[in-house]
Each structure stands twice: as structure tokens, then as C-alpha cells.
Design an enzyme around this catalytic site. Structure first.
Site, PDB file in Angstrom:
ATOM      1  N   CYS A  87     -16.568 -15.695  30.686  1.00  0.00           N
ATOM      2  CA  CYS A  87     -17.536 -15.217  31.676  1.00  0.00           C
ATOM      3  C   CYS A  87     -17.931 -16.350  32.625  1.00  0.00           C
ATOM      4  O   CYS A  87     -17.632 -17.518  32.385  1.00  0.00           O
ATOM      5  CB  CYS A  87     -18.774 -14.651  30.980  1.00  0.00           C
ATOM      6  SG  CYS A  87     -18.478 -13.050  30.198  1.00  0.00           S
ATOM      7  N   HIS A 109     -23.675 -14.552  34.480  1.00  0.00           N
ATOM      8  CA  HIS A 109     -24.937 -14.639  33.723  1.00  0.00           C
ATOM      9  C   HIS A 109     -25.552 -16.033  33.797  1.00  0.00           C
ATOM     10  O   HIS A 109     -24.906 -17.014  34.175  1.00  0.00           O
ATOM     11  CB  HIS A 109     -24.711 -14.238  32.264  1.00  0.00           C
ATOM     12  CG  HIS A 109     -23.807 -15.154  31.487  1.00  0.00           C
ATOM     13  ND1 HIS A 109     -24.255 -16.293  30.861  1.00  0.00           N
ATOM     14  CD2 HIS A 109     -22.470 -15.088  31.226  1.00  0.00           C
ATOM     15  CE1 HIS A 109     -23.264 -16.894  30.242  1.00  0.00           C
ATOM     16  NE2 HIS A 109     -22.155 -16.189  30.447  1.00  0.00           N
TER      17      HIS A 109
END
Length: 526
Positions: A446, A427
Site C-alpha cells: 500500500c 493511508h
């Protein structure tokens, strides 16, 4: 009587050959081959079972060994009338040379296998059947050690969750009947990076054999060195880089010139730091890592390469992330078409080593806050400030908390999903300054991408309905928009602390999660 008749026949043949002329020797040699009895040992399931009763440490190879002998009509594989066939001696030499593969040669019954090949077989006390079986087990031991490495249970214990290569013994055992070497690089049995690291291992061992490089003594008051500075440290740096091949000539000058600065910058770029126009204490610390430690790092990463299926790199399109390098690559048709810096998980919230299939890109995403963060950060914040949710652009959503789309969203303006049980994805992020650091382990697990817009454009370039202009609009729409990829893209998140790049340069990276030490310990204890 038959045995004695055969022996008498052999004696007569050799007597005739020795008395004839040179021309007759050639003809009679054919007779000798015809008269010599062919060795036929019966190695059936009963003898195989007895062998493993005597040598239980090899029992894991039992089923493969039985299959192999059955394929050869339950007769010997490695012996003929003269003793061990040439291919058997080649196998033993390869086993003894396992150190060239970064491995230790510790066959469980080394005291039994060595006399078969050494001292002209004088000390071998095994029967012919057991001799053949012992060599066959050496073959499977060698193949497993070289091609498979540690078993899957061990690699999982080391938190390696990428799909493991399946060792095809059927293909390997074919080489026995073809009498061809089982370590033939041309057959591409290994992940290509393995062979590159093996070459690097040879280079670094040669450096070690010649004495390695000296420690650079900079003194406690050292700050940095810039172009034009003169100090004895410069001469030490020059010698250090010459030994490792980072500088072609050693002028032995103590003056920092442009040649040295260029060499140091090149060294920095291959050791995980951003090249600068000065030589810092950090750079010298990296140069002072002993060659013996570099060798251990190479060996550890060769082992990781054994776990990877070589078919992986043959995929038409895939994304790879190397955690210690803090880099993401998009590879298409064997070529790197996109590179981006990334931020990975902190030591306490490590990014998992695994793979998935990317199927969606989400523009202007919500961020669904993990329960752990709600408990540790959001609820304490709400207790202190009743406007906490609004100020953080958060809202309740069916008993959970999510952050609204926008430029300050923790996921930024776009996320890339590949469903997995670890809840990890790629992301964007509003915290752009983190990408400027050399060490980039700051996330909750992440992977944050420095160039998310460009990545989206690259992944959607073959979809005419998603132009760069439309992607920009969707990223800033303030409304979540899911896009399904026409073709899923494999994503591989790996962990390599050294890597030979496509230019042939060896790169070392910081062991950000301290994973090398435990692997090296296993390799050196084996």
C-alpha cells in the site's frame, strides 16, 4: 493499341511544349495534365491475400490494410504516374528517423522497402501493386511502433496494469488522404510527457556526441566537500555540471564556492536526493552515471508514455503516484494543487502499477490484517506471548485479526479507498520518520501518505459538511467513520524513472524495482 496511342499523344504534347514560347508553355502544361493517363492499380482482397502469403511477417496488419484500400475504392495509395508520391517519401524519411523517437527502424522486410525509395527505384523488383502494399504496411508498422509501442501482452508481462491507450488507425489513416504528416505534435496523439522526454533525448544525445562528461575521480579517502574546501575534485565536479548545463559557467576553480553548492543542490533535487549543503560521495556517484545510461533511461520512459492515453491528463481531477519518485500529486483542472511524499512497497511486496476510482475516505480506520502477515508475524508472536494481541492493540474478528483504531494503528488515522483486486489503498502511518529518507520503499504494497490530513482536506474541500475541524475530530475519534465522496476520483499509480516537471526540468529517479533493464533490453533488441 490504346497504350501505344497514349504514349504517342504524350510524345506529341512534349514536342509541342518544347517548341512553343514561354507564354505558350504554361497553357500547354494544362493539356499535358489532361492527356497523361491517371494511374489506376487494382488492389483487391485477392491481391492483398497473395501479398501476405509472400510476406507473412506483416500479417497482423492485414485487416486494417484491407479496410484502408476499400476506403480508397481498391486502388493504389502511394503511387502516381511519376512514381511514389511525396507523402510516401516523407513516410520513409520518418521511418528512417525513428532513432529520434528512441526506437530502432527494423521493418521486417527492410530489404524490400528500401530500394523503393533509394537508388532512384533502380533496385526495386516488386510489382507496382506489391510496392504500394509494402508502403502501406510500412505506414502501419511506423504508426504502431511510434504511437502504440509494445503490445498489451508485453506491457502486462512488465507488470504495467494501467489502462492502455487504444490506437485509432481510422484517425491515423485519414492523414494518408489528407497527405499530412502522421507525427504532427499539434494533434496531441501522445501523452504530453512523451514530447518533453523526446526533447530531453535530443539534448542528451548532443551531449553524448560531444564526448559526454568525464568520470569524477574522488579517491578512496574521500568523505565530503563543504563550502570553502579546495581540492581537484571540485574542478572535476564543476566541469561535469557545466557539460550537463547544471551550471552556466565553468570558472575552473578548485575552490568550492556558493555557486557550486547551489548547482549541486539543484542537481540533487533533480536526481532523487534531498539537497544538502555538502557534496557527498553519493552525489558524485550520481554525477558519474554515464550519459549513455541516462539516454537509455529516457528511451525506456518514452516507451511507457506510448502506453498512456493522452485523454488521462485531461481529467478535471485525479490523483497520481509515481513510485520511483515517492511522490503523490492531486491534479485539478490541469494544475497541481497538492503534493505529498509517500512510502511505497518493498522490492518483495511491490506496489502495483494500476489505476482505480477513489470512492471512500475512512477516518479512524480498523486495519484488517492480511492473512500472510497473520501467518508470518502474528501467530508466531502469539505463540511466544499470550498477551501479544492486546499489546499490539489487535483483536479477533470473525476468524480474522484486525487492529483497533488509534494513533498506533498501522493505517494511522485515515485511509483512502479505491476498490481493486490488488487490495492497495492510500493511508496514514504512525511511522513518520520513514518520510525523511530519500529512498522510501518500506510498505507491504500500500501507499503511505506523509500528509494524510491535508490530503483529506483537499479531497473534501468542496463538501461543506466536512470542514478541517470536523476532519480533525473524525481522525481522532477512535471510532471508524466511512465517508463517501460525492464524485469518484481517478487514481493512477505509475512507474517513471525520469520525468520532465512543469518547470521544464528533467528529473531522474532510482529504479527501485529494477524495471528499466528488461524494458531497455526489449527496445534495443527490436
Amino acid at each position: 493499341m490504346k497504350i501505344w496511342s497514349a504514349i504517342a499523344a504524350i510524345v506529341i504534347v512534349f514536342t509541342v511544349v518544347s517548341c512553343n514560347s514561354k507564354g505558350e508553355k504554361k497553357e500547354n502544361s494544362k493539356v499535358a495534365k489532361e492527356v497523361l493517363p491517371e494511374l489506376k492499380l487494382s488492389i483487391d482482397s485477392i491481391k492483398i491475400a497473395d501479398f501476405y502469403t509472400a510476406y507473412p511477417k506483416l500479417a497482423k496488419f492485414k485487416n486494417d490494410v484491407k479496410t484502408l484500400y476499400k476506403k480508397n475504392n481498391n486502388t493504389q495509395l502511394w503511387l502516381d504516374n511519376k512514381g511514389v508520391v511525396e507523402f510516401g517519401n516523407t513516410l520513409f524519411n520518418q521511418y528512417k528517423g525513428l532513432d529520434q523517437e528512441g526506437l530502432k527502424a527494423n521493418f521486417p522486410y527492410n530489404e524490400k522497402i528500401s530500394p523503393i525509395f533509394e537508388n532512384n527505384n533502380a533496385e526495386n523488383k516488386l510489382s507496382k501493386e506489391s510496392t504500394d502494399l509494402m508502403i502501406t504496411n510500412l505506414y502501419f508498422y511506423y504508426a504502431e511502433k511510434l504511437y502504440a509501442g509494445f503490445d498489451e501482452k508485453t506491457s502486462i508481462s512488465l507488470e504495467w496494469l494501467l489502462p492502455r491507450k487504444k490506437l485509432n488507425y481510422q484517425v491515423l489513416t485519414d492523414s494518408i488522404f489528407k497527405k499530412s504528416t502522421i507525427s504532427d505534435d499539434k494533434k496531441s496523439k501522445m501523452f504530453s510527457q512523451y514530447y518533453k522526454l523526446r526533447d530531453a533525448l535530443r539534448t542528451y544525445r548532443a551531449i553524448e556526441k560531444n564526448g559526454g562528461w568525464k568520470n569524477i575521480e574522488k579517491g578512496e579517502d574521500f568523505k565530503s566537500i563543504k563550502l570553502g574546501d579546495s581540492t581537484a575534485v571540485v574542478g572535476q565536479i564543476r566541469e561535469r555540471l557545466f557539460v550537463s548545463g547544471d551550471i552556466k559557467e565553468n570558472s575552473k576553480s578548485n575552490i568550492c564556492d556558493s555557486t557550486l553548492i547551489t548547482a549541486v543542490k539543484n542537481f540533487e533535487s533533480h536526481h532523487g536526493t534531498t539537497p544538502k549543503n555538502i557534496i557527498s560521495a553519493e552525489h558524485i556517484a550520481e554525477m558519474n552515471v554515464p550519459v549513455s545510461e541516462r539516454i537509455k533511461t529516457i528511451i525506456a520512459n518514452m516507451e511507457r508514455c506510448r502506453w498512456i492515453d493522452p485523454e488521462l491528463e485531461k481529467g478535471k481531477e485525479f490523483i497520481e503516484v509515481n513510485i520511483p519518485e515517492f511522490k503523490l500529486y492531486v491534479v485539478r483542472n490541469g494544475e497541481i494543487v497538492f503534493i505529498s511524499n509517500v512510502v511505497v512497497g518493498k522490492a518483495m511486496t511491490k506496489t502495483v502499477i494500476f489505476s482505480g476510482m477513489m470512492n471512500n475516505i475512512v477516518f479512524s480506520p480498523y486495519w484488517n490484517v492480511p492473512p500472510s502477515i497473520i501467518k508470518k508475524e502474528i501467530k508466531p508472536g502469539m505463540a511466544k506471548n499470550k498477551n501479544y494481541l492486546a499489546q499490539k492493540n489487535l483483536e479477533w474478528n470473525n476468524g480474522a485479526v484486525r487492529q483497533l483504531p488509534g494513533k498506533n494503528n498501522s493505517l494511522g488515522l485515515v485511509k483512502f479507498l479505491f476498490p481493486n483486486s490488488n487490495n492497495i489503498y492510500l493511508h496514514d502511518t504512525p511511522a513518520k520518520s520513514l518520510f525523511e529518507r530519500d529512498s522510501r520503499a518500506f510498505s507491504h504494497g500500500c501507499v503511505r501518505v506523509a500528509k494524510p490530513r491535508e490530503l483529506a482536506i483537499e479531497l473534501l474541500k468542496n463538501d461543506p459538511s466536512w470542514t478541517p475541524q470536523k476532519i480533525d475530530k473524525a481522525m481522532h475519534a477512535g471510532k471508524e467513520n466511512w465517508v463517501s465522496l460525492k464524485k469518484k476520483i481517478p487514481v493512477y499509480i505509475g512507474y517513471f524513472t525520469c520525468w520532465v516537471d512543469r518547470k521544464g526540468d528533467l528529473n531522474f529517479y532510482k529504479d527501485v524495482y529494477q524495471r528499466d533493464e528488461s524494458l531497455i533490453k526489449l527496445l534495443t533488441e527490436e
